[in-house]
Design an enzyme around this catalytic site. Structure first.
Site, PDB file in Angstrom:
ATOM      1  N   GLU A  55       0.876  -1.177   0.000  1.00 35.32           N
ATOM      2  CA  GLU A  55       0.000   0.000   0.000  1.00 35.32           C
ATOM      3  C   GLU A  55       0.909   1.220   0.000  1.00 35.32           C
ATOM      4  O   GLU A  55       1.417   1.632   1.040  1.00 35.32           O
ATOM      5  CB  GLU A  55      -0.907  -0.007   1.249  1.00 35.32           C
ATOM      6  CG  GLU A  55      -1.827  -1.204   1.334  1.00 35.32           C
ATOM      7  CD  GLU A  55      -2.934  -1.187   0.299  1.00 35.32           C
ATOM      8  OE1 GLU A  55      -3.082  -0.167  -0.416  1.00 35.32           O
ATOM      9  OE2 GLU A  55      -3.655  -2.193   0.198  1.00 35.32           O
ATOM     10  N   CYS A  75      -2.608   8.603   2.492  1.00 38.71           N
ATOM     11  CA  CYS A  75      -2.395   8.082   1.142  1.00 38.71           C
ATOM     12  C   CYS A  75      -3.605   8.387   0.260  1.00 38.71           C
ATOM     13  O   CYS A  75      -3.484   8.468  -0.960  1.00 38.71           O
ATOM     14  CB  CYS A  75      -2.123   6.580   1.187  1.00 38.71           C
ATOM     15  SG  CYS A  75      -3.371   5.625   2.064  1.00 38.71           S
TER      16      CYS A  75
END
Length: 528
Positions: free
Chosen positions: A267, A301
């Site tokens: 990720e 993110c």
């Protein structure tokens, strides 16, 4: 003692932490490596110290996690789910204190700190249900008197590497699923937020001991890259590494783990855009952009980093956003009413300023914000100014920034982990889609439109190339029920909901012959 210090001391005490804390959990607490200080980004002061891992303690943690796995995998999955249910309840009881620790150590506002712990609770609830649904398929066999099926087995020790911006939730996304799947875990948290990790593992330890389960299924190793990180990703005893961080870090992890043919869940970076079309509801769009771009001080993110807006409404949207940005309360995230806290450290502030300088060099224009606020000052005179502004002196505060940009600017193609929002105008919807997809990252995306054709095209194979695509809501705030992750330089990994559990298990195809003949597949005849 200041009020903030009183809050910190009380929070640490409630979570079983003190002035100095062991940073390694192998079923028992230890630590003989370097002593590190946890610095609060709120005011730059030390929260507590952590004694990190030595190489020998890393080795002990992995060995203990291996031994714990051997027993844990034999426990029926619903029984494993029951322990995770209790972990969720323990997190509910600790939500206020653990959420405050997230605020103190990571700089998130109270609502986000509490929300992160709620994510942990939610994924535990999800994992409990999952523990009774680790299903395989029955597959039609082409051979008579044969049954073919697939089944799933526990994988082993899972290495979890997390970043500072979600110091506890990402561990829960991975560990709750890994645990009900029968795996043990070894967690390397960010060195910026070690206290959050220690507090979390102490909660998990209590639940395990209450159930007479080896608590080493939730091992913890705090340390630097050379002592812990490199050993963990190269360790053949750890078949899966789940890593959250920068794209640069993820590429290195993928290379090292790939060389030993291990698995990864990555990720990584996000460069998330919202397309705003002429038919958009601007009330909704402005609210979503504000939360997406300013929440967590732009350090998610899934932060909204680009707005691709039709030129017919560009100026109107910018005016509304500037007006809204001016009203954002910036300050101590532990204070009610604050909507934006500090960046994580001084380097993050410097990186933001360097990005803004590149914006100017590449022809962009700052429309609003970007300044370093006086809370970061260290001189006596500026500390007085900080006190007058209401900002804690020594903290890492900036004003959120909005920039007029072109889609092809190099800086726009990169992820700056700070509250910088690029505003890009478009004329043709096809251009908006192309510009949306031209960046190397592919995590989250959104469109605001009331045009069905635009929405459906955005969600089609010709539309967003991201792992997450939303219509009339922002890029942040993913629910745990859906698989979370992205494509391209975001890494391709998936965590949390849906069928992400399969990454934590090994698949086995089984064929049973209950007849008296031995027919071969594909009709092959062999021998007489």
């Amino acid at each position: 003692m200041t009020r903030k210090r009183q809050t910190a001391v009380a929070t640490l005490k409630a979570l079983g932490l003190g002035p100095r804390n062991a940073g390694v959990f192998t079923g028992d607490w230890c630590g003989s490596g370097q002593v590190r200080k946890s610095i609060s980004p709120i005011d730059g002061n030390v929260l507590a110290e952590v004694v990190t891992a030595s190489p020998a303690e890393y080795e002990r943690a992995v060995r203990r996690a291996q031994a714990a796995f051997q027993k844990w995998r034999t426990l029926p999955a619903p029984k494993r789910g029951e322990i995770i249910r209790q972990l969720g309840n323990a997190l509910r009881a600790a939500k206020r204190d653990l959420g405050m620790l997230v605020t103190l150590e990571a700089g998130k506002i109270i609502a986000e700190g509490q929300g992160e712990v709620q994510e942990m609770i939610d994924i535990c609830d999800f994992a409990v249900g999952l523990s009774r649904q680790l299903y395989g398929l029955t597959i039609a066999s082409e051979r008579p008197d044969h049954r073919m099926m697939e089944q799933w087995h526990p994988l082993g020790v899972v290495g979890i590497i997390t970043a500072f911006n979600f110091p506890v939730a990402v561990w829960a996304w991975n560990s709750a699923l890994a645990a009900v799947c029968g795996d043990s875990t070894v967690w390397k948290p960010s060195s910026q937020t070690p206290l959050c990790a220690i507090a979390t593992i102490k909660i998990a330890e209590r639940v395990c001991r209450a159930n007479q389960v080896d608590p080493a299924i939730f091992a913890l190793v705090i340390g630097d890259g050379a002592t812990v990180g490199e050993r963990l990703i190269a360790d053949r005893r750890v078949p899966l590494i789940s890593a959250t961080g920068s794209t640069r870090m993820g590429i290195h992890v993928a290379e090292v783990v790939g060389r030993r043919l291990g698995r990864t869940i990555l990720e990584l970076g996000g460069n998330n855009a919202i397309i705003v079309t002429p038919s958009a509801n601007l009330d909704l769009a402005v609210r979503a952009i504000l939360f997406g771009a300013v929440g967590t001080a732009g350090q998610r993110c899934t932060t909204t980093r680009r707005i691709i807006v039709h030129e017919s409404i560009r100026d109107k949207l910018v005016r509304r956003l500037v007006k809204t940005y001016k009203q954002v309360p910036i300050g101590n995230p532990a204070q009610p009413g604050t909507l934006m806290g500090p960046l994580i450290n001084r380097r993050a502030v410097e990186d933001m300023q360097a990005a803004l300088e590149r914006v100017r060099q590449e022809g962009g224009k700052v429309l609003y914000g970007g300044e370093i606020l006086v809370g970061q000052a260290s001189s006596r005179s500026r500390r007085k100014a900080a006190l007058g502004s209401g900002l804690p002196p020594g903290g890492f505060y900036v004003r959120p920034c909005m920039v007029a940009a072109r889609h092809d600017m190099k800086i726009v193609q990169e992820e700056t982990f700070a509250p910088i929002l690029y505003v890009i105008g478009y004329r043709k919807f096809a251009d908006a889609l192309a510009w949306h997809n031209e960046v190397p990252q592919g995590l989250s995306s959104a469109i605001f439109t009331n045009d069905l054709r635009e929405a459906e095209l955005f969600l089609s194979a010709r539309g967003s190339d991201c792992g997450i695509a939303n219509v009339n809501l922002g890029t942040s705030g993913a629910e745990i029920g859906g698989a979370f992750g992205g494509e391209k330089e975001t890494g391709g990994g998936r965590e949390s909901g849906s069928d992400a559990w399969k990454a934590y298990m090994r698949r086995q195809t089984v064929t049973i012959n209950y007849g008296r003949e031995l027919p071969l597949a594909q009709g092959i005849k062999f021998g007489r």
